[in-house]
Design a protein around this motif. Structure first.
Motif, PDB file in Angstrom:
ATOM      1  N   THR A   1      30.874  55.536  34.806  1.00 55.62           N
ATOM      2  CA  THR A   1      32.006  55.776  35.725  1.00 55.62           C
ATOM      3  C   THR A   1      31.822  54.788  37.166  1.00 55.62           C
ATOM      4  O   THR A   1      33.031  54.101  37.518  1.00 55.62           O
ATOM      5  CB  THR A   1      31.866  57.265  36.526  1.00 55.62           C
ATOM      6  N   ARG A   2      30.627  54.758  37.504  1.00 48.89           N
ATOM      7  CA  ARG A   2      30.491  53.535  38.515  1.00 48.89           C
ATOM      8  C   ARG A   2      30.760  52.171  37.926  1.00 48.89           C
ATOM      9  O   ARG A   2      31.681  51.389  39.187  1.00 48.89           O
ATOM     10  CB  ARG A   2      29.082  53.499  38.943  1.00 48.89           C
ATOM     11  N   LEU A   3      30.574  51.929  37.027  1.00 50.96           N
ATOM     12  CA  LEU A   3      30.846  50.547  36.273  1.00 50.96           C
ATOM     13  C   LEU A   3      32.350  50.319  36.126  1.00 50.96           C
ATOM     14  O   LEU A   3      32.749  49.357  36.531  1.00 50.96           O
ATOM     15  CB  LEU A   3      30.147  50.370  34.874  1.00 50.96           C
ATOM     16  N   ASP A   4      33.150  51.539  35.654  1.00 53.40           N
ATOM     17  CA  ASP A   4      34.446  51.428  35.430  1.00 53.40           C
ATOM     18  C   ASP A   4      35.081  51.235  36.920  1.00 53.40           C
ATOM     19  O   ASP A   4      36.305  50.511  37.067  1.00 53.40           O
ATOM     20  CB  ASP A   4      35.159  52.646  35.055  1.00 53.40           C
ATOM     21  N   GLU A   5      34.558  51.538  38.188  1.00 51.48           N
ATOM     22  CA  GLU A   5      35.119  51.502  39.459  1.00 51.48           C
ATOM     23  C   GLU A   5      35.251  50.172  39.597  1.00 51.48           C
ATOM     24  O   GLU A   5      36.159  49.622  40.284  1.00 51.48           O
ATOM     25  CB  GLU A   5      34.441  52.222  40.545  1.00 51.48           C
ATOM     26  N   SER A   6      34.069  49.296  39.462  1.00 46.87           N
ATOM     27  CA  SER A   6      34.193  47.897  39.809  1.00 46.87           C
ATOM     28  C   SER A   6      35.043  47.100  38.804  1.00 46.87           C
ATOM     29  O   SER A   6      35.634  46.109  39.050  1.00 46.87           O
ATOM     30  CB  SER A   6      32.502  47.441  39.648  1.00 46.87           C
ATOM     31  N   VAL A   7      34.814  47.486  37.692  1.00 43.43           N
ATOM     32  CA  VAL A   7      35.761  46.758  36.843  1.00 43.43           C
ATOM     33  C   VAL A   7      37.410  47.020  37.096  1.00 43.43           C
ATOM     34  O   VAL A   7      38.050  46.048  37.032  1.00 43.43           O
ATOM     35  CB  VAL A   7      35.797  47.058  35.324  1.00 43.43           C
ATOM     36  N   ARG A   8      37.879  48.126  37.520  1.00 46.82           N
ATOM     37  CA  ARG A   8      39.086  48.539  37.785  1.00 46.82           C
ATOM     38  C   ARG A   8      39.316  47.696  39.007  1.00 46.82           C
ATOM     39  O   ARG A   8      40.351  47.073  39.114  1.00 46.82           O
ATOM     40  CB  ARG A   8      39.100  50.101  37.994  1.00 46.82           C
ATOM     41  N   ARG A   9      38.660  47.367  40.071  1.00 52.43           N
ATOM     42  CA  ARG A   9      38.886  46.810  41.242  1.00 52.43           C
ATOM     43  C   ARG A   9      38.889  45.223  40.838  1.00 52.43           C
ATOM     44  O   ARG A   9      39.857  44.586  41.445  1.00 52.43           O
ATOM     45  CB  ARG A   9      37.714  46.915  42.302  1.00 52.43           C
ATOM     46  N   VAL A  10      38.209  44.820  40.115  1.00 54.13           N
ATOM     47  CA  VAL A  10      38.328  43.384  39.560  1.00 54.13           C
ATOM     48  C   VAL A  10      39.647  43.033  38.754  1.00 54.13           C
ATOM     49  O   VAL A  10      40.370  42.176  39.118  1.00 54.13           O
ATOM     50  CB  VAL A  10      37.155  42.926  38.736  1.00 54.13           C
ATOM     51  N   LEU A  11      39.813  44.047  37.893  1.00 57.12           N
ATOM     52  CA  LEU A  11      41.317  43.851  37.236  1.00 57.12           C
ATOM     53  C   LEU A  11      42.448  43.973  38.215  1.00 57.12           C
ATOM     54  O   LEU A  11      43.493  43.333  37.715  1.00 57.12           O
ATOM     55  CB  LEU A  11      41.256  44.977  36.022  1.00 57.12           C
ATOM     56  N   LEU A  12      42.117  44.816  38.973  1.00 55.01           N
ATOM     57  CA  LEU A  12      43.408  44.964  40.062  1.00 55.01           C
ATOM     58  C   LEU A  12      43.713  43.845  40.904  1.00 55.01           C
ATOM     59  O   LEU A  12      45.107  43.186  40.953  1.00 55.01           O
ATOM     60  CB  LEU A  12      43.244  46.397  40.943  1.00 55.01           C
ATOM     61  N   VAL A  13      42.558  42.952  41.041  1.00 58.16           N
ATOM     62  CA  VAL A  13      43.156  41.794  41.934  1.00 58.16           C
ATOM     63  C   VAL A  13      43.507  40.774  40.941  1.00 58.16           C
ATOM     64  O   VAL A  13      44.192  39.961  41.186  1.00 58.16           O
ATOM     65  CB  VAL A  13      41.787  41.313  42.812  1.00 58.16           C
ATOM     66  N   LYS A  14      42.888  40.684  39.725  1.00 62.82           N
ATOM     67  CA  LYS A  14      43.503  39.708  38.949  1.00 62.82           C
ATOM     68  C   LYS A  14      44.774  40.027  38.451  1.00 62.82           C
ATOM     69  O   LYS A  14      45.860  39.085  38.419  1.00 62.82           O
ATOM     70  CB  LYS A  14      42.761  39.749  37.479  1.00 62.82           C
ATOM     71  N   SER A  15      45.583  41.265  38.387  1.00 59.67           N
ATOM     72  CA  SER A  15      46.669  41.554  38.153  1.00 59.67           C
ATOM     73  C   SER A  15      47.487  41.032  39.468  1.00 59.67           C
ATOM     74  O   SER A  15      48.575  40.543  39.317  1.00 59.67           O
ATOM     75  CB  SER A  15      46.850  43.234  37.840  1.00 59.67           C
ATOM     76  N   TRP A  16      47.093  41.579  40.528  1.00 62.84           N
ATOM     77  CA  TRP A  16      47.660  40.975  41.851  1.00 62.84           C
ATOM     78  C   TRP A  16      48.263  39.423  41.980  1.00 62.84           C
ATOM     79  O   TRP A  16      49.241  39.095  42.364  1.00 62.84           O
ATOM     80  CB  TRP A  16      46.852  41.237  43.040  1.00 62.84           C
ATOM     81  N   LEU A  17      47.053  38.941  41.421  1.00 62.23           N
ATOM     82  CA  LEU A  17      47.183  37.342  41.385  1.00 62.23           C
ATOM     83  C   LEU A  17      48.046  36.722  40.483  1.00 62.23           C
ATOM     84  O   LEU A  17      48.419  35.542  40.413  1.00 62.23           O
ATOM     85  CB  LEU A  17      45.724  36.655  41.103  1.00 62.23           C
ATOM     86  N   GLY A  18      48.431  37.636  39.425  1.00 61.35           N
ATOM     87  CA  GLY A  18      49.353  37.383  38.419  1.00 61.35           C
ATOM     88  C   GLY A  18      48.794  36.736  37.144  1.00 61.35           C
ATOM     89  O   GLY A  18      49.198  36.226  36.340  1.00 61.35           O
ATOM     90  N   LEU A  19      47.305  36.629  36.748  1.00 56.66           N
ATOM     91  CA  LEU A  19      46.446  36.121  35.985  1.00 56.66           C
ATOM     92  C   LEU A  19      46.722  36.778  34.646  1.00 56.66           C
ATOM     93  O   LEU A  19      46.442  35.964  33.348  1.00 56.66           O
ATOM     94  CB  LEU A  19      44.991  36.016  36.206  1.00 56.66           C
ATOM     95  N   ASP A  20      47.296  37.885  34.620  1.00 52.67           N
ATOM     96  CA  ASP A  20      47.639  38.377  33.213  1.00 52.67           C
ATOM     97  C   ASP A  20      49.131  38.019  32.651  1.00 52.67           C
ATOM     98  O   ASP A  20      49.391  38.058  31.590  1.00 52.67           O
ATOM     99  CB  ASP A  20      47.860  40.110  33.394  1.00 52.67           C
ATOM    100  N   ARG A  21      49.745  37.271  33.740  1.00 54.19           N
ATOM    101  CA  ARG A  21      50.995  36.617  33.347  1.00 54.19           C
ATOM    102  C   ARG A  21      50.936  35.062  33.050  1.00 54.19           C
ATOM    103  O   ARG A  21      51.754  34.588  32.164  1.00 54.19           O
ATOM    104  CB  ARG A  21      52.029  37.158  34.328  1.00 54.19           C
ATOM    105  N   SER A  22      50.091  34.441  34.038  1.00 52.98           N
ATOM    106  CA  SER A  22      50.118  32.883  33.774  1.00 52.98           C
ATOM    107  C   SER A  22      48.775  32.458  34.314  1.00 52.98           C
ATOM    108  O   SER A  22      48.481  32.948  35.375  1.00 52.98           O
ATOM    109  CB  SER A  22      51.177  32.417  34.641  1.00 52.98           C
ATOM    110  N   ARG A  23      48.064  32.008  33.372  1.00 52.09           N
ATOM    111  CA  ARG A  23      46.554  31.390  33.860  1.00 52.09           C
ATOM    112  C   ARG A  23      46.484  29.939  34.004  1.00 52.09           C
ATOM    113  O   ARG A  23      45.602  29.390  34.240  1.00 52.09           O
ATOM    114  CB  ARG A  23      45.760  31.916  32.527  1.00 52.09           C
ATOM    115  N   VAL A  24      47.457  29.277  33.868  1.00 50.31           N
ATOM    116  CA  VAL A  24      47.386  27.710  33.952  1.00 50.31           C
ATOM    117  C   VAL A  24      48.224  27.322  34.889  1.00 50.31           C
ATOM    118  O   VAL A  24      49.226  27.828  35.505  1.00 50.31           O
ATOM    119  CB  VAL A  24      47.640  27.194  32.672  1.00 50.31           C
ATOM    120  N   VAL A  25      47.692  26.049  35.612  1.00 54.26           N
ATOM    121  CA  VAL A  25      48.625  25.442  36.673  1.00 54.26           C
ATOM    122  C   VAL A  25      49.470  24.397  36.025  1.00 54.26           C
ATOM    123  O   VAL A  25      49.363  24.024  35.126  1.00 54.26           O
ATOM    124  CB  VAL A  25      47.796  24.880  37.806  1.00 54.26           C
TER     125      VAL A  25
END
Length: 444
Positions: free
Chosen positions: A220-244
């Motif tokens: 559960t504790r590990l999932d909390e950290s993973v979720r936070r990291v995934l949330l900021v990646k999503s906020w950055l849009g890396l799930d939609r575009s990863r290249v410059v």
């Protein structure tokens, strides 16, 4: 950051954050370990110093919040550091573990003020400090490894729900007391989500894995950290575009408007503290000798200043001195022609694993005698402004808070009267100047 504080204008921190994010994203950088939210309340701090916006917590809070907004409106993760506050230490955590006597009331009144402002502005990340606060955690662990500080104070009391990243785990504030395996598990237990530069990656990874397998750490504790990291990646849009878009980099990075912003910030930061006999601005007929003094040799110091002034004044020469310079060279540098004006550029700045800064006996003699030279002397603190407390009062004294190219260019404009001088000290220079001091001088 101290240069921003000297401008008195948080809007400049916002614009800087926006520009920084725009350029960083253009080359594929998504996360910055800034802004520094530390309040530099200790003039002897060997590692924060000019990295802080200043010593007034309310002012620092304004600049921190503005910088966070700029960075994140530009699509970059902002990181408040070094929690819960590294501004009142006399030790570099790269070299040891400071133990601070502060209680919760003191922190709430000073250190935490900018962090609260940054969190309210929406900062996505907070970096920990390798400092011990026994009144908050009687176990004496560094904040990086302390559940009462990371979970109790940062998560529960301040309500921060973003990513907690450690400061570098190779710093001696950690390694002098904990091995790589133990520190990784303790940091994770304390509430950290991301480790910066593990001392030993394999040991750190395997220790956390074993702690999960043994039940010491929960999934559960590990999932909390993973979720936070995934949330900021999503906020950055890396799930939609990863290249410059490589073809656009040259249009965005070092764009003219960004260079102009850098000059505008540097110009506004220049702080004039003394101008005896209205020495400044210098006439175009002036003959100038620049003596660039630094603790470590650097062939760049003074270069931009000389280049900028050569087209503005009748004659400009440059001598570089460092702690490695022989006494004969130092003594010869102090000799100037009749009618020359001397610019004594002091390039003293903090750095990781550098410890206390200072000058050789020969350089100390040169600096001590600057006020009694027959030629008028202009002292410029390029970098650490606190050095002015240890130097004699020369005819003119200024600081741009940095010795980079833009800082030297701003000083060239200041010396020749091309810009208004409006900067004010965001810190106290013990025994010399109070916070807020700064002479105002209009351009000619």
């Amino acid at each position: 950051m101290m240069a921003f504080g000297a401008t008195g204008d948080p809007q400049l921190a916002y614009e800087f954050g926006l520009a920084m994010a725009r350029e960083a994203r253009a080359v594929g950088i998504h996360w910055t370990n800034s802004p520094v939210a530390d309040v530099n309340s200790n003039p002897d701090n060997p590692i924060i110093n000019t990295r802080s916006f200043g010593e007034d917590p309310a002012q620092v809070a304004e600049f921190v919040a503005a910088c966070v907004r700029g960075l994140q409106e530009g699509g970059m993760i902002a990181t408040l550091k070094h929690f819960p506050g590294h501004g009142d230490t006399e030790h570099d955590t790269h070299m040891g573990l400071p133990v601070l006597p502060f209680d919760a009331r003191r922190l709430a009144a000073l250190e935490l003020v900018p962090f609260q402002a940054g969190i309210a502005a929406g900062a996505k990340a907070v970096m920990t400090a390798h400092i011990a606060l026994p009144q908050l955690d009687p176990a004496g662990r560094p904040a990086t490894l302390s559940a009462p500080i990371l979970t109790g104070l940062l998560r529960q009391r301040l309500g921060f729900q973003g990513v907690i990243i450690t400061d570098s785990m190779v710093m001696q504030g950690i390694t002098d007391h904990y091995g790589a395996a133990a520190s990784a598990v303790l940091a994770f237990e304390a509430g950290a989500d991301v480790f910066l530069i593990a001392a030993d990656f394999d040991d750190s990874f395997n220790s956390v894995l074993h702690a999960l397998q043994s039940g010491r750490l929960s999934m559960t504790r590990l999932d909390e950290s993973v979720r936070r990291v995934l949330l900021v990646k999503s906020w950055l849009g890396l799930d939609r575009s990863r290249v410059v878009e490589i073809e656009k980099i040259s249009e965005i990075v070092a764009a003219p408007e960004t260079e102009a912003l850098a000059d505008r910030i540097s110009n506004a930061s220049v702080t004039l503290l003394r101008n005896q006999g209205d020495l400044l601005p210098l006439p175009a007929t002036a003959h100038l000798k620049i003596i660039a003094v630094s603790d470590e040799p650097n062939a760049e110091f003074g270069r931009a200043l000389q280049h900028q002034l050569e087209s503005r004044l009748a004659a400009v020469s440059l001598v570089r001195l460092s702690n490695e310079s022989p006494r004969e060279l130092v003594q010869a540098a102090a000799q100037a022609e009749a009618g020359e004006v001397i610019v004594l550029g002091i390039y003293l700045s903090i750095g990781a694993w550098k410890g206390k800064t200072g000058f050789s006996p020969a350089l100390q003699e040169l600096l001590a005698g600057a006020a009694v030279l027959p030629q008028p002397v202009i002292t410029v603190a390029f970098g650490d402004p606190y050095v002015l407390a240890k130097l004699p009062a020369t005819a003119a004294i200024l600081t741009p808070y940095n010795g980079a190219r833009v800082g030297e260019a701003a000083i060239a404009r200041a010396l020749t009267g091309e810009i208004n001088l409006t900067g004010r000290l965001p810190v106290t220079i013990p025994g010399r100047y109070k916070i807020g001091e700064g002479l105002q001088l209009r351009s000619r």
